[in-house]
Design an enzyme around this catalytic site. Structure first.
Site, PDB file in Angstrom:
ATOM      1  N   PRO A   1      45.413  34.292  40.552  1.00 56.63           N
ATOM      2  CG  PRO A   1      44.719  32.352  41.654  1.00 56.63           C
ATOM      3  CD  PRO A   1      45.837  32.930  40.861  1.00 56.63           C
TER       4      PRO A   1
ATOM      5  CD  GLU B   1      48.707  24.660  46.483  1.00 50.57           C
ATOM      6  OE1 GLU B   1      47.980  25.446  47.102  1.00 50.57           O
ATOM      7  OE2 GLU B   1      48.270  23.795  45.696  1.00 50.57           O
TER       8      GLU B   1
ATOM      9  CG  ASP C   1      33.233  43.141  20.401  1.00 50.37           C
ATOM     10  OD1 ASP C   1      32.518  42.609  19.547  1.00 50.37           O
ATOM     11  OD2 ASP C   1      34.450  42.961  20.505  1.00 50.37           O
TER      12      ASP C   1
ATOM     13  NE  ARG D   1      37.122  39.283  19.884  1.00 46.26           N
ATOM     14  CZ  ARG D   1      36.140  40.136  19.663  1.00 46.26           C
ATOM     15  NH1 ARG D   1      36.135  41.268  20.322  1.00 46.26           N
ATOM     16  NH2 ARG D   1      35.203  39.874  18.792  1.00 46.26           N
TER      17      ARG D   1
END
Ligand code: 6GU
Length: 246
Positions: free
Chosen positions: A90, A117, A170, A155
């Site tokens: 993150p 963690e 897209d 893709r």
């Protein structure tokens, strides 16, 4: 393209990587995905992959040794000493279509999925060449994030999609969201397909679709529309029509 994944839960990848476009890309030899369990690179009786954090605090931290040993063994097997090694965390830079494009150009990638963690800082400092997050929320581990990035990359590999123009049209390719799409029936429960789409006038249809795409983007994603190069005409058109949209 070869992607090596280092993770703690290899089973998580089985179904998602064996369906649809990724499955087809694998079958066509466009992408080779090899999954490694970090636990297999431990040497102690209990196959320990984590330990308590120095300095205290809650949660566990992934130990550096099995991760470094796995990465080094894989590099040796492939026969290359340098390759992009991406830590899914993150705290990484935000993944988006542009990052997907950038990563899809590599012939080899290694993805490391963190857990608990976190990961011992020395993995970031001395092994990872890049750190990626898929959004501002916390997942239990990097596995789902790895699958998201692999799907977005796969893709983009030429030949992975049914039609060569699919990836080009897209959402996000040109920085715009997609225009509304319709298929048969022409009328469903009193709701008609916009008549312009049935007109056969390809120029008018393309113009309608472009207008819908910029309006939709301006309406829903003001952050994205700011980055798009719009003509004076298009800007005027947006300001005149912005409020009239749902
Ligand atoms: Cl890459 N990992 C985790 N654990 N959580 C996330 C993430 C990654 N990206 C967004 N949230």
């Amino acid at each position: 393209m070869r992607i090596d994944i280092l993770c703690l839960f290899p089973e998580m990848f089985i179904s998602p990587l064996n369906q649809s476009i990724i499955k087809r890309a694998k079958e066509r030899g466009l992408v080779d995905i090899v999954i490694h369990n970090i636990r297999d690179y431990t040497h102690d009786k209990h196959h320990t992959v984590d330990d308590y954090p120095y300095g205290g605090g809650s949660g566990m931290v992934l130990k550096p040794e099995p991760i470094f040993e796995a990465a080094e063994e894989i590099k040796q097997q492939i026969g290359i000493s340098e390759m992009p090694v991406i830590l899914l965390t993150p705290q990484g830079r935000l993944f988006n279509q542009q990052v997907a494009q950038e990563l899809a150009h590599h012939a080899q990638l290694m993805l490391i999925c963190g857990h608990y963690e976190g990961v011992d800082e020395r993995v970031r400092e001395h092994l990872a060449t890049d750190e990626i997050s898929i959004g501002d929320y916390v997942l239990s581990g990097g596995e789902l994030a790895a699958m998201v990035t692999i799907d977005a990359m796969a893709r983009l590999i030429p030949g992975a999609l049914g039609s060569p123009t699919s990836a080009a049209s897209d959402s996000y390719k040109d920085g715009l969201l997609e225009y509304p799409q319709y298929t048969r029936p022409e009328v469903y429960r009193d709701w008609s397909v916009p008549s312009i789409l049935l007109s056969g006038n390809h120029g008018k249809i393309a113009q309608w679709q472009h207008h819908q795409a910029i309006l939709r983007t301006a309406n829903r994603r003001p952050d994205l529309i700011k980055k798009v190069n719009l003509s004076a005409k298009e800007k005027k058109w947006i300001s005149e029509n912005l409020l009239s949209l749902k």
